[in-house]
Write an enzyme that holds these catalytic residues in place. Structure first.
Site, PDB file in Angstrom:
ATOM      1  N   ALA A 157      79.047  12.721  26.995  1.00  0.00           N
ATOM      2  CA  ALA A 157      80.138  13.664  26.425  1.00  0.00           C
ATOM      3  C   ALA A 157      79.972  14.899  27.071  1.00  0.00           C
ATOM      4  O   ALA A 157      78.983  15.464  27.559  1.00  0.00           O
ATOM      5  CB  ALA A 157      79.887  13.423  24.867  1.00  0.00           C
TER       6      ALA A 157
ATOM      7  N   GLY B 152      76.585   9.447  26.476  1.00  0.00           N
ATOM      8  CA  GLY B 152      77.879   8.915  26.664  1.00  0.00           C
ATOM      9  C   GLY B 152      78.196   8.036  28.218  1.00  0.00           C
ATOM     10  O   GLY B 152      78.928   7.070  28.264  1.00  0.00           O
TER      11      GLY B 152
ATOM     12  N   GLU C 227      76.540   4.971  27.673  1.00  0.00           N
ATOM     13  CA  GLU C 227      77.277   4.071  26.939  1.00  0.00           C
ATOM     14  C   GLU C 227      78.740   3.692  27.574  1.00  0.00           C
ATOM     15  O   GLU C 227      79.024   2.524  27.319  1.00  0.00           O
ATOM     16  CB  GLU C 227      77.812   5.177  25.545  1.00  0.00           C
ATOM     17  CG  GLU C 227      76.637   5.396  24.618  1.00  0.00           C
ATOM     18  CD  GLU C 227      77.200   6.285  23.509  1.00  0.00           C
ATOM     19  OE1 GLU C 227      77.085   5.852  22.432  1.00  0.00           O
ATOM     20  OE2 GLU C 227      77.356   7.620  23.960  1.00  0.00           O
TER      21      GLU C 227
HETATM   22  N1  T1G Z   1      78.284  18.218  29.336  1.00  0.00           N
HETATM   23  C1  T1G Z   1      78.923  19.440  29.713  1.00  0.00           C
HETATM   24  N2  T1G Z   1      78.170  20.185  30.598  1.00  0.00           N
HETATM   25  C2  T1G Z   1      77.001  19.478  31.193  1.00  0.00           C
HETATM   26  C3  T1G Z   1      76.482  18.466  30.619  1.00  0.00           C
HETATM   27  C4  T1G Z   1      77.231  17.695  29.617  1.00  0.00           C
HETATM   28  N3  T1G Z   1      76.944  16.473  29.029  1.00  0.00           N
HETATM   29  N4  T1G Z   1      75.328  18.187  31.365  1.00  0.00           N
HETATM   30  C5  T1G Z   1      75.102  19.022  32.157  1.00  0.00           C
HETATM   31  N5  T1G Z   1      76.214  19.799  32.295  1.00  0.00           N
HETATM   32  C6  T1G Z   1      76.398  21.110  32.894  1.00  0.00           C
HETATM   33  C7  T1G Z   1      75.334  22.130  32.585  1.00  0.00           C
HETATM   34  O1  T1G Z   1      75.492  23.125  31.461  1.00  0.00           O
HETATM   35  C8  T1G Z   1      75.309  22.853  33.952  1.00  0.00           C
HETATM   36  O2  T1G Z   1      76.518  23.877  33.954  1.00  0.00           O
HETATM   37  C9  T1G Z   1      75.644  21.987  35.051  1.00  0.00           C
HETATM   38  O3  T1G Z   1      76.257  20.741  34.365  1.00  0.00           O
HETATM   39  C10 T1G Z   1      74.378  21.368  35.685  1.00  0.00           C
HETATM   40  O4  T1G Z   1      73.458  21.165  34.737  1.00  0.00           O
HETATM   41  C11 T1G Z   1      79.093  10.454  22.456  1.00  0.00           C
HETATM   42  C12 T1G Z   1      77.220  12.708  22.146  1.00  0.00           C
HETATM   43  C13 T1G Z   1      72.523  16.090  33.585  1.00  0.00           C
HETATM   44  C14 T1G Z   1      70.106  16.131  33.700  1.00  0.00           C
HETATM   45  O5  T1G Z   1      72.072  14.990  26.997  1.00  0.00           O
HETATM   46  O6  T1G Z   1      70.234  16.625  30.766  1.00  0.00           O
HETATM   47  O7  T1G Z   1      77.035  11.931  25.396  1.00  0.00           O
HETATM   48  O8  T1G Z   1      75.082  25.991  33.863  1.00  0.00           O
HETATM   49  O9  T1G Z   1      71.867  22.703  35.078  1.00  0.00           O
HETATM   50  O10 T1G Z   1      68.957  20.476  36.081  1.00  0.00           O
HETATM   51  O11 T1G Z   1      76.888   9.321  22.558  1.00  0.00           O
HETATM   52  O12 T1G Z   1      72.284  18.811  32.690  1.00  0.00           O
HETATM   53  O13 T1G Z   1      75.891  25.163  36.096  1.00  0.00           O
HETATM   54  O14 T1G Z   1      77.482  25.778  34.080  1.00  0.00           O
HETATM   55  O15 T1G Z   1      71.173  21.002  33.706  1.00  0.00           O
HETATM   56  O16 T1G Z   1      70.283  18.910  37.479  1.00  0.00           O
HETATM   57  C15 T1G Z   1      74.199  13.567  26.420  1.00  0.00           C
HETATM   58  C16 T1G Z   1      72.611  16.619  29.357  1.00  0.00           C
HETATM   59  C17 T1G Z   1      75.328  14.166  25.666  1.00  0.00           C
HETATM   60  C18 T1G Z   1      72.782  15.193  29.401  1.00  0.00           C
HETATM   61  C19 T1G Z   1      71.433  17.706  35.102  1.00  0.00           C
HETATM   62  N6  T1G Z   1      74.055  13.940  27.718  1.00  0.00           N
HETATM   63  N7  T1G Z   1      72.358  17.228  30.717  1.00  0.00           N
HETATM   64  O17 T1G Z   1      70.463  18.586  35.222  1.00  0.00           O
HETATM   65  O18 T1G Z   1      71.395  20.525  36.214  1.00  0.00           O
HETATM   66  S1  T1G Z   1      75.951  13.880  24.066  1.00  0.00           S
HETATM   67  C20 T1G Z   1      72.763  14.621  28.001  1.00  0.00           C
HETATM   68  C21 T1G Z   1      71.288  17.133  31.271  1.00  0.00           C
HETATM   69  C22 T1G Z   1      76.608  12.331  24.429  1.00  0.00           C
HETATM   70  C23 T1G Z   1      77.913  10.417  23.164  1.00  0.00           C
HETATM   71  C24 T1G Z   1      77.077  11.682  23.044  1.00  0.00           C
HETATM   72  C25 T1G Z   1      71.087  17.878  32.567  1.00  0.00           C
HETATM   73  C26 T1G Z   1      71.218  16.952  33.848  1.00  0.00           C
HETATM   74  P1  T1G Z   1      76.565  25.113  34.282  1.00  0.00           P
HETATM   75  P2  T1G Z   1      72.002  21.669  34.785  1.00  0.00           P
HETATM   76  P3  T1G Z   1      70.236  19.674  36.206  1.00  0.00           P
END
Ligand code: T1G
Length: 703
Positions: free
Chosen positions: A63, A104, A107
């Site tokens: 998400a 997500g 998912e």
């Molecule tokens: N949403 C929006 N932006 C995201 C994002 C996300 N899920 N994940 C990464 N970004 C942006 C981040 O802010 C940065 O932006 C750029 O992507 C590169 O990321 C309903 C509730 C994927 C392993 O927990 O762990 O799904 O700073 O610098 O080191 O059940 O980002 O360049 O503007 O971190 O290579 C669950 C979170 C969401 C994954 C990449 N997902 N992301 O790491 O690059 S909740 C997560 C990460 C959800 C559902 C639920 C890491 C990465 P900017 P980065 P990276």
């Protein structure tokens, strides 16, 4: 079809590529486009199966975190609804997972009937790290696929697992031969399914996971794990969702999951953890930094001082394959330092965190020396000797004679003026602070302290190398104690004064650990060493000379040679790591209070909370105003990753914003008056705090 989705039909297959850089975050626009594409394929009679893939290789990071706390998060089609529509399609959907499927994103893959991954794929339900739980079917579909216990462990750990483990668990059906061949093999898999008239196989059709579980499994799980969760909400909501998966039909289970998810999404803890996620990304954006090709090459490192910290720093570089020279002037200290490193690695081998070969490889990268001359070709030299200016100046003078032009000279000082140290030699542009936290091979935080004279490419190069060794670099300006230790001073000062006034170390530490801080201030001082904090105070005596009571208990313990855990006695008594109350501290406090005319009284927990935290927060706002910290969120990262401040409170600055800046200011004013002369001496609100409150601001920012 919009450019968020690549759509083509070839040979009876609909190939649907997610294309929302950088991580295919499933915001509303992508959700709409995805449903349109899938339902178009479902309706297309020429299509026998659908392959979903990430157009840039990455499947999806879930998400869109930036939608949380906004209406768009639950705007129709919301993610759980979208995935239920996908799982209702009566054709096989094959998810082809390239590098990553998180939250997500996984998912979405679970809503497909079939999954194939690239060999390097990482999969996980990482919502717990954001104070959330899977809210798009993960808590209902995963347990049906891999069993309740495995699903629970995966969701509660939030860990990313590799493709092999995902296949063993039953999440992936297949692993492609390579990332490049993933789409071809996914197409072949889909064609096989068409040829075999395979059903859509939605997980919904799979049996409830409860069948293979003892009735009291979840109850026993809660009892066993709850103590470790402290006051964290999300793990408890995950357990409730798993309960629903075990007891309710899929449709009702999804409704229950969404209710629990909304509770988590609206919680302060999740807001705090989302703040921390974005703060870490923000910290990576450091203005006025040179381009990557202008970075100084760092392929060889040297560490001066083979003590506990020096050894840990050396391990951090050897751990990523960078050769390190560990130098000390004293042979026995060097031998002890190298032995301690080997013992640490042996412990990791014993705990199966490392193989014996990996340990050998790391030890071969480590080279002990007693001679500065051996450091002639090091690209980065980190001085980690005792916290005395004269000692550090001698080291820098010796380094100036042997180090090559362009080598970066870093100091690990936690309290001294780095500009003054740099002025000792003629190449202050190459000097920078690199403040590691003990144990340095474990603690993630590195404070990077730049001085006026420090060259921009030096700052950029050490930020880059800090990331290469897996650390979280936070940039600080040069000032006594940089960010973390500067805020630690008023925090520890108030804790000491409160014991003088009638509280006990146990009471003070209990108030702080009740906030889920990893440990109270007195336990932390005993761990770090009463002698270490004495030397830090010694370096800035003039700043505290006007307050006789300033940490006088620690001064007394130092004089008695009670340095904390390392001497078996400090604010507590120690048998190994076992800590017990030392009744003598109370007597010592009474005696000092008498000598200093400090009235004693019973102290409320709220006063302990306010005085310790608000003085630390006030100092943080002050150093932001001075430009020592670039942004308030950096201060939060320092305290979360260096001082055990709970991430689910978001760090001290975010915590102050949640409490209300006007509340923090009014409480500081309250103690300024209530504590008489002492209050007048120390409870002076930071000018920026007063400006922010006066302007009705609720966020801590430069202003
Ligand atoms: N949403 C929006 N932006 C995201 C994002 C996300 N899920 N994940 C990464 N970004 C942006 C981040 O802010 C940065 O932006 C750029 O992507 C590169 O990321 C309903 C509730 C994927 C392993 O927990 O762990 O799904 O700073 O610098 O080191 O059940 O980002 O360049 O503007 O971190 O290579 C669950 C979170 C969401 C994954 C990449 N997902 N992301 O790491 O690059 S909740 C997560 C990460 C959800 C559902 C639920 C890491 C990465 P900017 P980065 P990276």
């Amino acid at each position: 079809m919009c450019d968020l989705i690549h759509y083509r039909v070839e040979g009876g297959l609909a190939l649907i590529g997610l294309n929302r850089a950088p991580v295919n975050a499933l915001d509303r626009s992508l959700r709409v486009a995805l449903i349109d594409a899938c339902e178009r394929a479902a309706a297309d009679i020429t299509v026998g199966a659908v392959v979903l893939y990430g157009a840039q290789g990455l499947f999806s990071a879930g998400a869109d975190i930036k939608e949380f706390g906004t209406e768009a998060c639950f705007a129709e089609p919301n993610l759980p609804g979208a995935l239920t529509r996908l799982s209702a399609i009566h054709k096989p959907l094959v998810a082809a997972i390239g590098t990553l499927a998180l939250g997500g994103g996984l998912e979405l893959a679970l809503a497909c009937g079939y999954r194939i991954g690239a060999p390097g794929a990482r999969l996980g339900l990482s919502e717990i790290n954001l104070g959330l739980l899977p809210g798009a079917g993960g808590t209902q579909r995963l347990p049906r696929l891999i069993g309740a216990e495995s699903a629970l462990n995966l969701i509660l750990s939030g860990e990313q697992i590799d493709a092999e483990r995902a296949r063993m668990l039953g999440i992936l059906d297949r692993i492609a031969a390579s990332a490049e061949q993933l789409l071809d093999e996914a197409r072949a898999y889909a064609n096989e399914l068409i040829d075999s008239c395979a059903p859509a196989r939605p997980v919904e059709a799979w049996p409830k996971p409860a069948e293979d579980l003892p009735d009291d499994f979840l109850a026993r799980y809660r009892v066993e794990h709850e103590p470790r969760w402290k006051s964290r909400l999300a793990p408890r909501l995950v357990l409730c969702a798993l309960e629903a998966a075990c007891l309710l039909p899929m449709k009702e289970g999804l409704v229950r999951e969404l209710t629990l998810f909304k509770q988590a999404e609206a919680s302060r803890q999740s807001r705090a953890l989302r703040h921390v996620f974005l703060a870490e990304r923000e910290a990576q954006r450091t203005p006025s930094i040179v381009p990557a090709d202008a970075l100084r090459k760092i392929d060889k490192v040297a560490v001066i001082g083979a003590g506990t910290l020096g050894g840990g720093i050396a391990m951090s570089f050897a751990d990523v394959g960078i050769p390190v020279a560990l130098m000390d002037l004293d042979g026995r200290t060097l031998d002890r330092g190298l032995r301690r490193v080997r013992e640490n690695y042996q412990l990791s081998v014993k705990r199966r965190k490392l193989t014996a070969i990996q340990m050998q490889q790391r030890m071969e990268l480590l080279f002990g020396t007693l001679d500065y001359a051996d450091l002639f070709d090091a690209d980065l030299i980190i001085e980690a000797v005792c916290e005395k200016m004269e000692t550090k100046q001698q080291v820098f003078l010796a380094l100036e004679k042997v180090c090559k032009p362009g080598a970066i000279l870093a100091t690990n000082t936690s309290s001294l003026d780095i500009a003054a140290l740099a002025a000792t030699i003629s190449r202050s542009q190459d000097v920078i602070g690199l403040h590691f936290f003990s144990p340095a091979n474990v603690m993630r935080l590195v404070e990077i302290v730049r001085c006026q004279a420090t060259a921009p490419d030096v700052v950029a190069s050490v930020v880059d190398i800090a990331r290469r060794i897996g650390k979280l670099p936070v940039i600080s300006g040069n000032g006594a104690g940089s960010i973390g230790n500067r805020m630690l001073e008023p925090y520890a000062r108030e804790a000491h004064r409160l014991v003088l006034e009638g509280a006990t170390p146990v009471q003070v530490d209990a108030v702080l650990t009740s906030l889920d801080l990893n440990m109270g201030v007195f336990s932390m001082l005993d761990l770090a060493g009463i002698d270490v904090s004495f030397l830090m105070r010694d370096a800035n005596r003039e700043a505290i000379a006007h307050d006789q009571s300033y940490c006088c208990l620690s001064e007394e313990l130092y004089a008695l040679g009670r340095y904390g855990q390392k001497t078996g006695r400090g604010f507590y008594l120690y048998e190994g790591r076992n800590r017990t109350v030392d009744g003598e501290i109370g007597t010592l406090a009474e005696q000092l209070a008498r000598e200093l005319n400090v009235p004693r009284r019973s102290i409320e927990d709220l006063e302990i909370h306010d005085r310790c935290l608000f003085m630390m927060i006030n100092e943080g706002i002050q150093l932001l105003d001075e430009g020592i910290a670039q942004r308030a969120s950096d201060i939060d990262l320092v305290w979360i990753n260096g001082y055990g401040f709970p991430a689910h409170l978001g760090g001290p600055m975010h915590y102050a914003e949640q409490l209300g800046l006007d509340t923090v200011l009014s409480r500081i004013h309250h103690y300024r008056h209530a504590l008489g002369e002492y209050g007048e001496m120390w409870f002076r609100p930071a000018a920026l705090l007063e400006r922010l409150v006066a302007a009705g601001k609720t966020r801590i920012e430069k202003f």
